[in-house]
Scaffold this motif. Structure first.
Motif, short mmCIF file in Angstrom:
data_model
loop_
_atom_site.label_atom_id
_atom_site.label_comp_id
_atom_site.label_asym_id
_atom_site.label_seq_id
_atom_site.Cartn_x
_atom_site.Cartn_y
_atom_site.Cartn_z
N ALA A 36 0.84 -1.20 0.00
CA ALA A 36 0.00 0.00 0.00
C ALA A 36 0.87 1.25 0.00
O ALA A 36 0.64 2.20 -0.75
CB ALA A 36 -0.92 -0.02 1.22
N ALA A 39 2.47 1.75 -3.32
CA ALA A 39 1.49 2.25 -4.30
C ALA A 39 1.26 3.74 -4.11
O ALA A 39 1.12 4.50 -5.07
CB ALA A 39 0.19 1.47 -4.17
N CYS A 80 -1.68 4.24 -6.28
CA CYS A 80 -1.84 4.28 -7.73
C CYS A 80 -2.89 3.32 -8.29
O CYS A 80 -3.38 3.50 -9.40
CB CYS A 80 -0.51 4.02 -8.41
SG CYS A 80 0.14 2.38 -8.03
N GLY A 81 -3.24 2.28 -7.53
CA GLY A 81 -4.21 1.31 -8.04
C GLY A 81 -3.63 0.48 -9.18
O GLY A 81 -2.46 0.62 -9.54
N GLY A 121 5.35 -11.18 -0.37
CA GLY A 121 4.42 -10.18 -0.85
C GLY A 121 2.96 -10.52 -0.66
O GLY A 121 2.58 -11.19 0.32
N PHE A 122 2.23 -10.08 -1.62
CA PHE A 122 0.79 -10.14 -1.58
C PHE A 122 0.23 -11.52 -1.20
O PHE A 122 -0.73 -11.64 -0.44
CB PHE A 122 0.27 -9.74 -2.97
CG PHE A 122 -1.18 -9.93 -3.15
CD1 PHE A 122 -2.09 -9.03 -2.60
CD2 PHE A 122 -1.67 -11.03 -3.85
CE1 PHE A 122 -3.44 -9.21 -2.75
CE2 PHE A 122 -3.02 -11.22 -4.00
CZ PHE A 122 -3.92 -10.31 -3.46
N TYR A 123 0.86 -12.58 -1.70
CA TYR A 123 0.31 -13.92 -1.50
C TYR A 123 0.33 -14.39 -0.06
O TYR A 123 -0.35 -15.35 0.30
CB TYR A 123 1.01 -14.93 -2.40
CG TYR A 123 0.66 -14.66 -3.84
CD1 TYR A 123 -0.51 -15.16 -4.37
CD2 TYR A 123 1.45 -13.83 -4.62
CE1 TYR A 123 -0.87 -14.87 -5.68
CE2 TYR A 123 1.10 -13.53 -5.91
CZ TYR A 123 -0.06 -14.06 -6.45
OH TYR A 123 -0.42 -13.76 -7.71
#
Ligand code: ADP
Length: 626
Positions: A36, A39, A80-81, A121-123
């Motif tokens: 986040a 981004a 930024c999405g 990361g994300f996972y």
């Protein structure tokens, strides 16, 4: 809507993550918060170049919401999405390949270590969630996009309503099972702790609704619980602040808080390094060793941050064993928590930092010894053994580097002195640095050998730590002066005439000494006269490579074969007992046998050793009395 499959390697990694052990699960929040923050960085920097776009710096925020009933945690950013394509490429392929290559090349490393060290990361969200939803919109898009996945069996992407630019990630938290508890992640205090632990220095506010108890308005004793938004992170890392803006108290508080030590640190090292690798380091030397320091549970290491985000709680590679007492952290923008980066390069940077840190600690200690002796002595009393071990370890690889940090008790100064101070005071004819070993300095001070050397004006170093003599043997010499154990055979302070006279004495009494050696049943290599004892009748002198003190230390190591120091029984040629022995050799050999045994036992006792048969000794002494 068609469900898409993850790429094969991503599937493997996902499985690994979903099944990872409990203690590492908590890093999911750190990963999502870092994403986040990245981004937001992107959107913010883009807006700097495109006037009119984006928000004011202060409007960038990260929100966390917990819904206990729905079992969800939501992380919202106005960064930024992602476009639909970006969703596909970023969240459809895990970590490009880096981590899996790493895994196949490092079979010894467990899955958990990989996850724990580098994060994935994300996972990592799937370590605690059974469904993850990502709703996102970019500045360029009219409409938002939604990515949903329940884990390894795939994901789907669809359009969705979204008013604002940024990303909302919703984790549906797994149900707790017998073995694993997940409910804690739905408690705001737990989330708060995790943010403090891992993301305190994220540069945008992280805000969550928290319950606070406060006095009811107008009342003096009635409390009410209100829910209000609270910023969880402090944003500015202490170590990024200017040194002269930080008070001693701030350092202390930070140290106490982060490293769970109630005492103030003995010494703080705060440094900024720029060059081949740039980093900030904030290091603390504790005043006392933590309770578990000398146990096998103690784990050395510094915290490792990448740009304010903690990526490892204890990075052991950053500290050599002999500086394992140092606490603190390193923050480097050159290290990435992104595993898709080259792992080798990562490793190289780390090695470079470790090398610099080691140098820094050494120079700080050297300076302390020079400029603040009292403080250094305190340090040495707590951690000196570690430095000595460092001299000894790895066949003395670091002995030269560390020798000037050593201190030993001095017979003449009556305090701890360094080797260089000793050498400076050495008598001109003295070739060796003299030392004696024993349990305490008081006991060493009473050793006959030491007594006579002091009498002649020599300074003797008193070694009371088991490792001491091993360290000196490893060092071999200091400024070309070798080390001599005054209780071993290798000191030579007599004049030639004195030596010659003694030699004569010993030759004349050779037969008597052989008889005494025989009487002692092989306990000693030799019996002889000496003139190194002032008023004392006897002493034991080590003959071989293993001194009596080393024997004691080596024999405390469980399981090892027992070693025995070779010793000689030395009798003071000037002491009346010498004449008595000579007379007995002529008149009463039985009595001479008893005398030899008594002298040998008392020499052992004086040297701080056990005697093999105390009852025999007691009987022998009683026989003399009646
Ligand atoms: P990385 O280590 O690159 O962050 P992740 O798996 O965590 O790997 O994320 C993959 C990519 O997904 C990121 O590089 C980023 O481009 C994108 N991404 C993840 N979270 C967000 C977010 N909150 N906002 C925008 N993009 C994101």
């Amino acid at each position: 809507m068609r469900k898409k499959q993850f790429k094969a390697e991503s599937k493997k990694l996902l499985d690994m993550m979903i099944n990872s052990i409990y203690t590492h699960k908590e890093i999911f929040l750190r990963e999502l918060i870092s994403n986040a923050s990245d981004a937001i960085d992107k959107r913010y920097y883009r807006s700097l170049n495109n006037a009119g776009e984006g928000l004011a710096r202060d409007d960038y925020k990260i929100f966390i919401d917990i819904d206990k009933d729905a079992r969800t945690i939501t992380i919202t950013d106005n960064g930024c999405g992602m476009t639909a394509e970006e969703l596909e490429t970023n969240l459809g392929t895990i970590a490009k390949s880096g981590s899996l290559d790493f895994k196949t090349n490092n079979d010894a490393k467990t899955d958990v270590e990989i996850i724990g060290q580098f994060g994935v990361g994300f996972y990592s969200a799937f370590m605690v969630s059974d469904e993850v939803t990502v709703e996102t919109k970019t500045e360029a898009d009219e409409i938002g996009h939604k990515w949903v996945s329940q884990g390894a069996d795939g994901y789907s992407i669809s359009e969705c309503e979204k008013d604002t630019v940024g990303t909302v990630i919703t984790l549906h938290i797994k149900e707790s099972t017998e073995e694993e508890k997940y409910d804690e992640y739905l408690q705001s205090y737990r989330i708060e702790t995790l943010i403090k632990k891992y993301s305190d220095y994220i540069r945008y506010p992280i805000i969550m609704d928290c319950e606070t108890r406060r006095l009811k308005e107008g009342s003096e004793e009635e409390y009410e619980t209100v829910v209000e938004p609270k910023q969880l992170n402090s944003m500015v890392p202490l170590w990024r602040k200017n040194k002269n803006e930080i008070t001693e108290d701030e350092y202390k508080e930070f140290y106490n808080d982060k490293f769970h030590d109630y005492n103030a640190p003995l010494h703080v090292v705060h440094s900024k390094t720029e060059g081949q690798v740039s980093y900030d380091a904030l290091l603390f030397i504790p005043e006392k060793a933590p309770w578990d320091y000398y146990t096998k549970d103690f784990e050395k290491g510094l915290q490792l941050y990448s740009n304010g985000v903690m990526i490892m709680e204890k990075c052991g590679d950053l500290l050599p064993d002999y500086f394992s007492f140092v606490r603190g952290l390193v923050d480097s923008a050159d290290l990435s928590l992104n595993i898709s980066r080259e792992v080798l390069q990562h490793d190289y940077q780390l090695k470079l930092i470790a090398k610099n840190i080691e140098k820094k600690i050494k120079s700080e200690l050297t300076k302390m010894l020079r400029t603040d002796r009292e403080k250094y002595v305190k340090f040495f009393e707590s951690f000196g053994s570690q430095i000595k071990l460092g001299v000894y370890a790895d066949f003395g690889r670091k002995a030269d580097d560390l020798k000037d940090l050593l201190l030993f008790w001095s017979s003449s100064e009556k305090k701890l002195v360094s080797l260089s101070e000793y050498v400076e005071r050495m008598k001109s004819e003295q070739t060796s640095i003299l030392y004696a070993c024993g349990e305490t300095t008081d006991k060493i001070d009473m050793l006959p050998q030491v007594d006579s050397l002091k009498d002649k004006g020599y300074e003797v170093l008193y070694l009371t730590d088991g490792i001491d003599e091993f360290a000196l043997k490893m060092l071999r010499a200091y400024n070309e002066k070798d080390f001599a154990n005054v209780c071993a055979d290798d000191i030579d302070l007599d004049t030639d005439e004195e030596k010659e006279a003694l030699k004569q004495e010993n030759e004349t009494s050779k037969e008597m000494f052989d008889f005494m050696k025989e009487a002692l049943g092989g306990a000693v290599e030799e019996v002889r006269f000496t003139n190194k004892l002032k008023n004392h009748p006897v002493c034991l002198t080590s003959e071989g490579d293993v001194s009596v003190e080393m024997e004691k230390v080596l024999n405390t190591i469980p399981g090892e074969e027992k070693v025995k120091a070779q010793v000689a029984l030395e009798i003071n040629a000037e002491h009346p007992v010498a004449e008595k022995l000579k007379a007995l050799y002529e008149s009463d050999k039985d009595k001479l046998t008893d005398y030899a045994k008594i002298l040998y036992s008392s020499a052992r006792l004086i040297g701080g050793m056990q005697i093999e048969n105390p009852t025999e000794l007691s009987n022998l002494i009683c026989n003399l009395m009646i």
